[in-house]
Design a protein around this motif. Structure first.
Motif, PDB file in Angstrom:
ATOM      1  N   ALA A  15      -3.622  -6.860  -0.773  1.00  0.00           N
ATOM      2  CA  ALA A  15      -4.335  -5.925   0.109  1.00  0.00           C
ATOM      3  C   ALA A  15      -3.391  -4.808   0.536  1.00  0.00           C
ATOM      4  N   GLN A  16      -4.015  -3.661   0.786  1.00  0.00           N
ATOM      5  CA  GLN A  16      -3.194  -2.521   1.200  1.00  0.00           C
ATOM      6  C   GLN A  16      -2.741  -2.695   2.640  1.00  0.00           C
ATOM      7  N   SER A  17      -1.544  -2.249   2.923  1.00  0.00           N
ATOM      8  CA  SER A  17      -1.055  -2.315   4.301  1.00  0.00           C
ATOM      9  C   SER A  17       0.019  -1.274   4.518  1.00  0.00           C
ATOM     10  N   VAL A  18       0.235  -0.961   5.771  1.00  0.00           N
ATOM     11  CA  VAL A  18       1.266  -0.003   6.149  1.00  0.00           C
ATOM     12  C   VAL A  18       2.069  -0.619   7.286  1.00  0.00           C
ATOM     13  N   THR A  19       3.375  -0.586   7.163  1.00  0.00           N
ATOM     14  CA  THR A  19       4.256  -1.160   8.176  1.00  0.00           C
ATOM     15  C   THR A  19       5.166  -0.094   8.758  1.00  0.00           C
ATOM     16  N   GLN A  20       5.126   0.031  10.048  1.00  0.00           N
ATOM     17  CA  GLN A  20       6.085   0.861  10.760  1.00  0.00           C
ATOM     18  C   GLN A  20       6.917  -0.094  11.616  1.00  0.00           C
ATOM     19  N   PRO A  21       8.133  -0.386  11.207  1.00  0.00           N
ATOM     20  CA  PRO A  21       8.904  -1.463  11.839  1.00  0.00           C
ATOM     21  C   PRO A  21       9.288  -1.197  13.290  1.00  0.00           C
ATOM     22  N   ASP A  22       9.388   0.064  13.653  1.00  0.00           N
ATOM     23  CA  ASP A  22       9.849   0.407  14.996  1.00  0.00           C
ATOM     24  C   ASP A  22       8.658   0.730  15.892  1.00  0.00           C
ATOM     25  N   ILE A  23       8.489  -0.069  16.925  1.00  0.00           N
ATOM     26  CA  ILE A  23       7.401   0.188  17.864  1.00  0.00           C
ATOM     27  C   ILE A  23       7.691   1.440  18.673  1.00  0.00           C
ATOM     28  N   HIS A  24       8.946   1.591  19.060  1.00  0.00           N
ATOM     29  CA  HIS A  24       9.327   2.799  19.774  1.00  0.00           C
ATOM     30  C   HIS A  24      10.780   3.138  19.455  1.00  0.00           C
ATOM     31  N   ASN A  27       6.806   1.718   5.573  1.00  0.00           N
ATOM     32  CA  ASN A  27       6.694   1.029   4.287  1.00  0.00           C
ATOM     33  C   ASN A  27       5.231   0.703   4.023  1.00  0.00           C
ATOM     34  N   TYR A  28       4.857   0.732   2.792  1.00  0.00           N
ATOM     35  CA  TYR A  28       3.460   0.496   2.451  1.00  0.00           C
ATOM     36  C   TYR A  28       3.352  -0.541   1.342  1.00  0.00           C
ATOM     37  N   SER A  29       2.163  -1.081   1.245  1.00  0.00           N
ATOM     38  CA  SER A  29       1.848  -2.008   0.172  1.00  0.00           C
ATOM     39  C   SER A  29       0.548  -1.560  -0.467  1.00  0.00           C
ATOM     40  N   TYR A  30       0.659  -1.163  -1.711  1.00  0.00           N
ATOM     41  CA  TYR A  30      -0.536  -0.674  -2.414  1.00  0.00           C
ATOM     42  C   TYR A  30      -0.240  -0.707  -3.899  1.00  0.00           C
ATOM     43  N   GLY A  31      -1.164  -1.217  -4.668  1.00  0.00           N
ATOM     44  CA  GLY A  31      -0.923  -1.422  -6.084  1.00  0.00           C
ATOM     45  C   GLY A  31      -0.844  -0.169  -6.917  1.00  0.00           C
ATOM     46  N   ALA A  32      -1.541   0.845  -6.520  1.00  0.00           N
ATOM     47  CA  ALA A  32      -1.559   2.086  -7.294  1.00  0.00           C
ATOM     48  C   ALA A  32      -0.715   3.141  -6.585  1.00  0.00           C
ATOM     49  N   THR A  33      -0.692   4.331  -7.149  1.00  0.00           N
ATOM     50  CA  THR A  33       0.031   5.423  -6.503  1.00  0.00           C
ATOM     51  C   THR A  33      -0.713   5.825  -5.229  1.00  0.00           C
ATOM     52  N   PRO A  34      -0.049   5.760  -4.108  1.00  0.00           N
ATOM     53  CA  PRO A  34      -0.749   6.026  -2.852  1.00  0.00           C
ATOM     54  C   PRO A  34      -0.746   7.504  -2.465  1.00  0.00           C
ATOM     55  N   TYR A  35      -1.691   7.840  -1.637  1.00  0.00           N
ATOM     56  CA  TYR A  35      -1.618   9.095  -0.901  1.00  0.00           C
ATOM     57  C   TYR A  35      -0.973   8.729   0.434  1.00  0.00           C
ATOM     58  N   LEU A  36       0.036   9.444   0.823  1.00  0.00           N
ATOM     59  CA  LEU A  36       0.790   9.078   2.008  1.00  0.00           C
ATOM     60  C   LEU A  36       0.737  10.194   3.050  1.00  0.00           C
ATOM     61  N   PHE A  37       0.622   9.795   4.282  1.00  0.00           N
ATOM     62  CA  PHE A  37       0.470  10.762   5.368  1.00  0.00           C
ATOM     63  C   PHE A  37       1.340  10.351   6.555  1.00  0.00           C
ATOM     64  N   TRP A  38       1.721  11.368   7.295  1.00  0.00           N
ATOM     65  CA  TRP A  38       2.244  11.148   8.628  1.00  0.00           C
ATOM     66  C   TRP A  38       1.392  11.972   9.596  1.00  0.00           C
ATOM     67  N   TYR A  39       0.951  11.290  10.649  1.00  0.00           N
ATOM     68  CA  TYR A  39       0.177  11.940  11.697  1.00  0.00           C
ATOM     69  C   TYR A  39       0.938  11.822  13.009  1.00  0.00           C
ATOM     70  N   THR A  77      -6.098   5.307   0.239  1.00  0.00           N
ATOM     71  CA  THR A  77      -6.355   4.530  -0.969  1.00  0.00           C
ATOM     72  C   THR A  77      -7.680   4.967  -1.560  1.00  0.00           C
ATOM     73  N   ASN A  78      -7.768   4.864  -2.841  1.00  0.00           N
ATOM     74  CA  ASN A  78      -8.977   5.309  -3.526  1.00  0.00           C
ATOM     75  C   ASN A  78      -9.533   4.186  -4.389  1.00  0.00           C
ATOM     76  N   THR A  79      -9.549   3.001  -3.808  1.00  0.00           N
ATOM     77  CA  THR A  79     -10.089   1.846  -4.503  1.00  0.00           C
ATOM     78  C   THR A  79     -11.435   1.503  -3.900  1.00  0.00           C
ATOM     79  N   GLY A  80     -12.487   1.703  -4.659  1.00  0.00           N
ATOM     80  CA  GLY A  80     -13.806   1.445  -4.106  1.00  0.00           C
ATOM     81  C   GLY A  80     -14.181   2.442  -3.036  1.00  0.00           C
ATOM     82  N   GLY A  81     -13.693   3.646  -3.166  1.00  0.00           N
ATOM     83  CA  GLY A  81     -13.970   4.658  -2.141  1.00  0.00           C
ATOM     84  C   GLY A  81     -12.698   4.999  -1.386  1.00  0.00           C
ATOM     85  N   PHE A  82     -12.635   6.228  -0.946  1.00  0.00           N
ATOM     86  CA  PHE A  82     -11.406   6.676  -0.304  1.00  0.00           C
ATOM     87  C   PHE A  82     -11.411   6.315   1.168  1.00  0.00           C
ATOM     88  N   LYS A  83     -10.316   5.762   1.645  1.00  0.00           N
ATOM     89  CA  LYS A  83     -10.164   5.519   3.058  1.00  0.00           C
ATOM     90  C   LYS A  83      -8.690   5.549   3.393  1.00  0.00           C
TER      91      LYS A  83
END
Lengths: 116, 114
Positions: free
Chosen positions: B1-10, B24-36, B95-101
């Motif tokens: 499953a896809q996931s995103v880890t930000q190790p530092d809370i603050h 750090n992310y977990s995703y099987g395909a090439t991801p689209y990556l963002f920072w907000y 991710t674009n697996t079964g629709g983009f989200k």
């Protein structure tokens, strides 16, 4: 730039009542809108994906009958929290995916819901 | 499953110091990556994104991020932090697996001290 308008920005309601939150894309068309929920000091949690003209896709653990989503047009999606309870108090935020720009997400400013 | 880890809370940095926020992310395909970034009382604002091409991405407000496929990372950096940078920062994977989200990390709260 593209703007997503979300209303209301905050709402206080009594337990048992229903609350509707609107999410509008003001200057672009959004075939897909997303609804997130955010608890204090936590990340946004995706609740559902709203597709224009079809039923929303809910994430696991999100009650469909509790959180009704309607995406009747390319510029408007609504989230209705039915029979709200205090545990529904949270920050709800929507985002819209610009049809013309894959991956470009625009976010509303969020709605703070407090259920008494 | 896809996931995103930000190790530092603050993170707390001094004004003028350099900054690096980890993602750090977990995703099987090439991801689209963002920072907000989310400032108090405001909606999320996109700082930068990576879709393909140059792995070092420049964003707004002097931020940059580097995509490292071998490390499944997309760390955000800024050479000199300003007090106005204090906010919550979210890393996200599109991710674009079964629709983009978009899947968000837990966020890192940045505090800037004078």
């Amino acid at each position: 730039g593209a703007v997503v308008s979300q209303h209301p920005s905050w709402v206080i309601c009594k337990s048992g009542t229903s609350v509707k939150i609107e999410c509008r894309s003001l200057d672009f068309q959004a075939t897909t809108m997303f609804w997130y929920r955010q608890f204090p000091k936590q990340s946004l949690m995706l609740m559902a994906t709203s597709n224009e003209g079809s039923k929303a896709t809910y994430e696991q653990g999100v009650e469909k009958d509790k959180f009704l989503i309607n995406h009747a047009s390319l510029t408007l999606s609504t989230l209705t929290v039915t029979s709200a309870h205090p545990e529904d108090s949270s920050f709800y935020i929507c985002s819209a995916n610009d049809v013309a720009g894959l991956g470009k997400l625009f976010f509303g400013s969020g709605t703070q819901l407090s259920v008494l | 499953a896809q996931s995103v880890t930000q190790p530092d809370i603050h993170i707390t940095v001094s004004e003028g110091a350099s900054l690096e926020l980890r993602c750090n992310y977990s995703y099987g395909a090439t991801p689209y990556l963002f920072w907000y970034v989310q400032s108090p009382g405001q909606g999320l604002q996109l700082l930068l994104k990576y879709f393909s091409g140059d792995t070092l991405v420049q964003g707004i407000k002097g931020f940059e991020a580097e995509f490292k496929r071998s490390q499944s990372s997309f760390n955000l950096r800024k050479p000199s932090v300003h007090w106005s940078d204090a906010a919550e920062y979210f890393c996200a994977v599109g991710t674009n697996t079964g629709g983009f989200k978009t899947i968000f990390g837990a966020g890192t709260r940045l505090f800037v001290k004078a």
